[in-house]
Design a protein around this motif. Sequence first.
Motif, PDB file in Angstrom:
ATOM      1  N   PRO A 343       0.827  -1.218   0.000  1.00 50.62           N
ATOM      2  CA  PRO A 343       0.000   0.000   0.000  1.00 50.62           C
ATOM      3  C   PRO A 343       0.851   1.254   0.000  1.00 50.62           C
ATOM      4  O   PRO A 343       1.923   1.291   0.614  1.00 50.62           O
ATOM      5  CB  PRO A 343      -0.804  -0.125   1.294  1.00 50.62           C
ATOM      6  N   ALA A 349      -4.090   5.618   6.611  1.00 53.27           N
ATOM      7  CA  ALA A 349      -4.210   4.203   6.268  1.00 53.27           C
ATOM      8  C   ALA A 349      -4.222   3.349   7.523  1.00 53.27           C
ATOM      9  O   ALA A 349      -3.413   3.550   8.425  1.00 53.27           O
ATOM     10  CB  ALA A 349      -3.054   3.785   5.362  1.00 53.27           C
ATOM     11  N   GLU A 360      -2.620  -3.640  -0.698  1.00 54.73           N
ATOM     12  CA  GLU A 360      -3.779  -3.139  -1.417  1.00 54.73           C
ATOM     13  C   GLU A 360      -4.209  -4.168  -2.451  1.00 54.73           C
ATOM     14  O   GLU A 360      -3.383  -4.669  -3.227  1.00 54.73           O
ATOM     15  CB  GLU A 360      -3.453  -1.818  -2.110  1.00 54.73           C
ATOM     16  N   LEU A 388      -7.432  -2.370   1.664  1.00 57.08           N
ATOM     17  CA  LEU A 388      -6.338  -3.119   2.267  1.00 57.08           C
ATOM     18  C   LEU A 388      -6.842  -4.485   2.707  1.00 57.08           C
ATOM     19  O   LEU A 388      -7.885  -4.594   3.351  1.00 57.08           O
ATOM     20  CB  LEU A 388      -5.772  -2.361   3.470  1.00 57.08           C
ATOM     21  N   ARG A 403      -7.452   2.230   2.160  1.00 60.67           N
ATOM     22  CA  ARG A 403      -6.175   2.930   2.081  1.00 60.67           C
ATOM     23  C   ARG A 403      -6.391   4.433   2.088  1.00 60.67           C
ATOM     24  O   ARG A 403      -5.551   5.191   2.561  1.00 60.67           O
ATOM     25  CB  ARG A 403      -5.430   2.517   0.804  1.00 60.67           C
TER      26      ARG A 403
END
Length: 514
Positions: A343, A349, A360, A388, A403
């Motif tokens: 990610p 996040a 991700e 995520l 995210r």
Amino acid sequence: MTLDQIVIRSAARTPEAIAVKGPDETLTYGQLDALANRIARALQGLGVKKGDRVGLWTEKSARAVAAMQGISRLGAAYVPMDPLNPATRTKLILEDCRIDVLVTSASRAVELRDGGLERLRFLLVEDAGPELSWAGLSGFSAEPLPWHGSDENALAYILYTSGSTGTPKGVCISHRNALAFIEWCHELLGTTADDRFSNHAPFFFDLSVLDLYAAFLGGASVTLIPEALAFAPEKLVELVLRERFTVWYSVPSALILMMQQGGLLNHAQLPFRSLLFAGEPFPIKHLRPLREHLRDTRFFNLYGPTETNVCTFHEVTHIPAERTEPVPIGIASCGDKVWLAPPAEADDAPREEGDGAVGELMVEGPTVMLGYWGQPPQENRPYATGDLCRQLPDGGFEYIGRRDNMLKVRGRRLEPGEIEAALLTHPDIREVGVVAAGSGLEARLVAFLVSHATPPPSLLKVKKHCAERLPRYMIVDEVRVLPEMPRTPNGKLNRRALRDLAQQRPSKDGNAPG
């Protein structure tokens, strides 16, 4: 094959079988096929041609379903919109994808004309009116139009979602994208002509694609649940018992309401053969009793953003007593490939500890959209979902969180930036941050305001301001006033701090605590 050919083929096989039961009327496959041909010819007379976009701004009905089919038979794309949208938002969509013909009601047509859209031409879903009305369709032939050619890669429909820039964005789905999902569902569920599908989701929500087209592919019937009943639990349970639905697909929130307030679990002989849910996590404390009550029903958790419709699934066969977290989103579906990518760093996040790397979720395959309207095409590139996930030992995936700042309320995806942009047009609001508090049925939108007015705008005024600019699911539920917004070290709005504040009770004066 294209979406309109599904109905054409089912009509050729079983013309007398019921295709769609709406709050307005019931249509057999033969009637739906003939009506779609009349609509296509009428729209053609209004200037619609292959590649055009035709808007659909009306309540859920069998007539609306026929209009979708008629639009597709011209090689055009349909654009369904929330019937409760304020006219300002509908105008944004009409202008964005350059719609010149709209299927709507007489009152909505007047509202748009008075708003400066004199170029629009209308097909009215009512039997009379100053425009081409539904009764006027009888003057058009029901014979099939000359075949426009089967182009699975052509645009089939556009679904507008919330946009981070403050304006809605159109997700462009091809016939191939939709069919990859529909045909996979047909095989997964083993759909037959004896099935009875429910259609709980509105047509502008991607869940409705399964309800309509998986039913049509199997020659089954689909019953349209009016928007007014979508979260009326007692009425929904009555409808389930009366219509004997064998396939149900909805957000978990609807099923939870049906259990808690509609008495769903009081009935021993429920008709469901397959029960599917998507759009939000299903709290395990609610899913477990439903799973135990419907022992002979297949349960599926489907996952995917609008940009891919569905790209993973998990069949829920047994829920261990010790499990407390939602069931996984499962493995790839519909011929797609899914995997995790590291990610991108973001202040907000979610951070997760424990076994298994978090990444991700990326999607590549036949369900991935053509692209966003007016933006560069996706061109078979992997789509980054912004979600995520963690990969489990069995190869499936578990959803962790977002995210970015995107929110979901009752399965509806929305960008806080779009709500914030609308609120910032209010003359008394200087700064604003919108977050979601709670989950499932308890989820609510909280707007934190910095105002230069005394007194600051009330909740009622803020709601009215939202209602004039945004769809109903983006109207804030709560307003709290701050002297200043919390900031991250780099000066950005600290949404994590706002989420923490939203979980606390507001002070008696309505201001945020602290």
